[in-house]
Design a protein around this motif. Structure first.
Motif: not given
Length: 252
Positions: A139-144
């Protein structure tokens, strides 16, 4: 998770008022007779597209989703499902051709795994998106890569156990807006901000004209749904087709 809405049984004849949007949910796994009936509603082009799917499960989901869409549109237009005709915008968003007597009936659909959702309204732009919350997604990788700076910060402030839910709340809301606009990749995901905190109402925070409205709710325990539309505020009605999406009461 979000508070659930009340999904009522499918009405025998759906009456869609100008100040309403109807939201439907259905399952994409149906028995062989149901799939055969839904396939019979498809156009020649749709059947050719279905045949090109590599995996049976993807082909079956496409047939069920598109056949169900035709069934629902036929009810609103009082036509046969196979007589409904589509045209597609530059980014692939479907609409009804004027010959289908549905130039002012707007609709949109989305599906994730075995759940499909559909939205219908008069004289407005509509977008709907559903996703299954999957904790294994980065999630956090895609969000960035795709979210705005404010959304990235909001996601990081959530307790770790809520970040997957927050991510998919944000993703469905952004996708629903883009689908409503019909802009596809022409609208960068980081060009506008939405709320993503679980338990709080869905809101546009920046980058969106005030004429747009957003609502968020659940289809089952793991499937957040976002609905976006323009124009005056409306009342939302929620209907469920259960596991027989081919069979509305008046047709059974």
């Amino acid at each position: 998770m979000l508070g659930s809405v009340v999904w009522t049984d499918a009405p025998s004849l759906p009456l869609l008022r100008p100040d309403e949007i109807h939201v439907w949910q259905s399952h994409l796994i149906v028995d062989v007779p149901a799939e055969s009936l839904l396939r019979s509603h498809l156009s020649e082009d749709e059947n050719k597209r279905a045949a090109r799917f590599r995996f049976d499960r993807d082909r079956d989901r496409f047939i069920t989703a598109r056949g169900t869409l035709r069934t629902l549109l036929a009810r609103y237009l009082q036509k046969r499902p196979q007589d409904v005709q589509f045209l597609f915008g530059q980014e692939g968003k479907p609409a009804l051709v004027p010959q289908s007597a549905g130039a002012t009936l707007s609709f949109n659909l989305s599906h994730s795994q075995d759940v499909a959702v559909f939205a219908f309204g008069w004289n407005r732009n509509i977008g709907i998106d559903v996703e299954r919350v999957r904790p294994d997604v980065e999630c956090e990788t895609i969000a960035h890569d795709y979210f705005s700076a404010g959304e990235i910060q909001s996601l990081a402030r959530l307790p770790r156990q809520q970040r997957a839910e927050g991510f998919f709340l944000c993703w469905t809301r952004k996708e629903a807006y883009i689908k409503a606009c019909g802009g596809g990749l022409q609208i960068p995901l980081d060009s506008f901000d939405v709320s993503l905190e679980p338990g709080n109402p869905a809101r546009f925070l920046a980058g969106v004209h005030p004429s747009w409205h957003i609502s968020s709710f659940m289809a089952g325990n793991e499937y957040p749904v976002a609905l976006v539309y323009d124009g005056l505020p409306v009342t939302l009605q929620f209907f469920s087709l259960g596991r027989d999406p081919h069979c509305l009461p008046s047709a059974c």
